[in-house]
Every structure is written in C-alpha cells, then in structure tokens.
Design a protein around this motif. Structure first.
Motif, mmCIF file in Angstrom:
data_model
loop_
_atom_site.group_PDB
_atom_site.id
_atom_site.type_symbol
_atom_site.label_atom_id
_atom_site.label_comp_id
_atom_site.label_asym_id
_atom_site.label_seq_id
_atom_site.Cartn_x
_atom_site.Cartn_y
_atom_site.Cartn_z
ATOM 1 N N ASP A 151 34.530 -29.862 8.149
ATOM 2 C CA ASP A 151 35.081 -29.472 6.850
ATOM 3 C C ASP A 151 36.612 -29.434 6.813
ATOM 4 O O ASP A 151 37.184 -28.931 5.852
ATOM 5 C CB ASP A 151 34.507 -28.140 6.364
ATOM 6 N N ARG A 152 37.273 -29.922 7.846
ATOM 7 C CA ARG A 152 38.743 -30.038 7.800
ATOM 8 C C ARG A 152 39.135 -31.328 7.072
ATOM 9 O O ARG A 152 40.033 -31.370 6.244
ATOM 10 C CB ARG A 152 39.276 -30.015 9.249
ATOM 11 N N TYR A 153 38.409 -32.420 7.421
ATOM 12 C CA TYR A 153 38.645 -33.747 6.854
ATOM 13 C C TYR A 153 37.301 -34.458 6.943
ATOM 14 O O TYR A 153 36.498 -34.136 7.813
ATOM 15 C CB TYR A 153 39.702 -34.485 7.686
ATOM 16 N N PHE A 154 37.039 -35.384 6.067
ATOM 17 C CA PHE A 154 35.676 -35.884 5.911
ATOM 18 C C PHE A 154 35.616 -37.393 6.174
ATOM 19 O O PHE A 154 36.487 -38.137 5.729
ATOM 20 C CB PHE A 154 35.174 -35.564 4.501
ATOM 21 N N ILE A 155 34.566 -37.816 6.885
ATOM 22 C CA ILE A 155 34.320 -39.245 7.134
ATOM 23 C C ILE A 155 32.918 -39.555 6.636
ATOM 24 O O ILE A 155 31.960 -38.814 6.935
ATOM 25 C CB ILE A 155 34.332 -39.625 8.626
ATOM 26 N N CYS A 156 32.780 -40.640 5.892
ATOM 27 C CA CYS A 156 31.464 -41.054 5.382
ATOM 28 C C CYS A 156 31.313 -42.555 5.510
ATOM 29 O O CYS A 156 32.300 -43.283 5.504
ATOM 30 C CB CYS A 156 31.309 -40.691 3.901
ATOM 31 N N ARG A 157 30.057 -42.982 5.583
ATOM 32 C CA ARG A 157 29.767 -44.411 5.554
ATOM 33 C C ARG A 157 29.021 -44.731 4.264
ATOM 34 O O ARG A 157 28.103 -44.014 3.863
ATOM 35 C CB ARG A 157 28.909 -44.826 6.755
ATOM 36 N N ARG A 158 29.411 -45.822 3.621
ATOM 37 C CA ARG A 158 28.718 -46.260 2.404
ATOM 38 C C ARG A 158 27.377 -46.867 2.803
ATOM 39 O O ARG A 158 27.338 -47.807 3.597
ATOM 40 C CB ARG A 158 29.593 -47.287 1.681
ATOM 41 N N VAL A 159 26.304 -46.317 2.295
ATOM 42 C CA VAL A 159 24.965 -46.817 2.638
ATOM 43 C C VAL A 159 24.423 -47.655 1.489
ATOM 44 O O VAL A 159 24.964 -47.664 0.389
ATOM 45 C CB VAL A 159 23.980 -45.675 2.970
#
Ligand code: SAM
Length: 159
Positions: A151-159
């Motif tokens: 919750d400091r910085y967020f990483i996501c992958r587009r699925v």
C-alpha cells in the motif's frame, strides 16, 4: 510517519519498483506513458532504464528540471483525465502514474477515473505502476519488491 519519511519512502518505492519492472517492459512492445511529469525525476529514470523507448509524458504544465523535459512531440499538456483519453487503445507496455496529492479527498476523486483509464491504455500483459490504488477488474495486483511496504505504491498487470 513524518512528511520527510513519507517522501523518502515514496522515492524509494518508485526507484525500486521501476528498477524491478523495466527489464520486463524492455522486452514488451508498446509505448511508455508517464502520467505526471512533476520535477521529471521518474521520467529521467525511465529514460535511462528504457533507452530508445518512446515515453509520452502528461501534465498540466511543465515544471521539470531542464534535464528532464520530454521532446515536444512526447509531451501532452492539460488535464490527464481528458488528454490521456485520446491514447485509449494505444496498447502501452507501461503506465506510471504519480499524481497522488497527499489529500485523501482529492485522491478519492482520482480513484474514480484513473484505474479505468489505465486499464484502457495498457496492452494485455502490460504493467501499471501508481502512487494511488488501482482497483479495477482488469488490473491484477502484483507484489511489490521486498523493500516496498504494501500500500505504499502499487503495481498491477493488465489481464
Ligand atoms: N514523478 C514525478 C517526478 O519524479 O518528478 C513527480 C510527479 S508530481 C508528484 C505530480 C505531477 O502530476 C504534478 O506536476 C501535477 O501537475 C501533475 N498532475 C496531477 N494530477 C494531474 C491531472 N489530473 N492532470 C494533469 N496533471 C496532473
């Protein structure tokens, strides 16, 4: 946490996350989109880590250090919510958004439009990195590097 500590943890998170994901982004086709030029530090870092890759940068205005100003054709001025819409479908490899304000009420408004915008800008398999949460069914959360707390910085992958 003092604001100084908070700032340091944000800078560390940006550097460590961008360092982690750039080797994968380098192997992926697609533009890199930097939402929020600011001082230009993360743009400068991305430019170093992804040599030769086109990076298109968005902001309301140019306030960056002279060493970190994109070429005119890669700089889009105006409200990101409007300007980045024109890039929907571009199949970006990476979108980095550093447009949090530190004010919960303002960031809550950003959360109403930013995740969907990013989901539409990214290619399938592309990566989103953001200072504000990206709650969206097409953005699958990835774990941060060990140095970055949840919750400091967020990483996501587009699925
Ligand atoms: N990552 C940058 C760096 O390393 O220097 C800092 C980015 S700074 C925290 C955020 C920038 O995003 C500011 O320059 C601000 O003008 C811009 N910004 C925030 N929200 C925006 C919006 N909705 N539309 C356009 N620009 C926005």
């Amino acid at each position: 946490m003092s604001r100084l500590d908070n700032f340091i943890s944000r800078m560390t998170a940006q550097r460590d996350i961008l360092n982690q994901i750039c080797p994968e982004v380098a192997k992926m086709e697609g533009l890199v989109l930097e939402l929020g030029l600011g001082n230009g530090r993360t743009f400068h870092h991305l430019r170093e880590r992804l040599p030769g890759r086109r990076i298109v940068v968005f902001d309301r205005e140019v306030g960056a250090h002279a060493s970190s100003i994109p070429e005119a054709e890669n700089l889009v001025l105006g409200e990101i919510r409007e300007t980045a819409r024109k890039f929907i479908g571009i199949d970006a490899a990476l979108v980095h958004a550093d447009i949090g304000t530190g004010y919960d009420d303002r960031d809550a408004v950003t959360a109403t439009w930013l995740p969907d915008l990013i989901a539409r800008l990214l290619r399938v398999g592309g990566i989103a990195v953001s200072g504000t949460p990206l709650d969206h069914p097409l953005l699958q959360r990835l774990p941060p590097p060990p140095s970055v707390s949840a919750d400091r910085y967020f990483i996501c992958r587009r699925v």
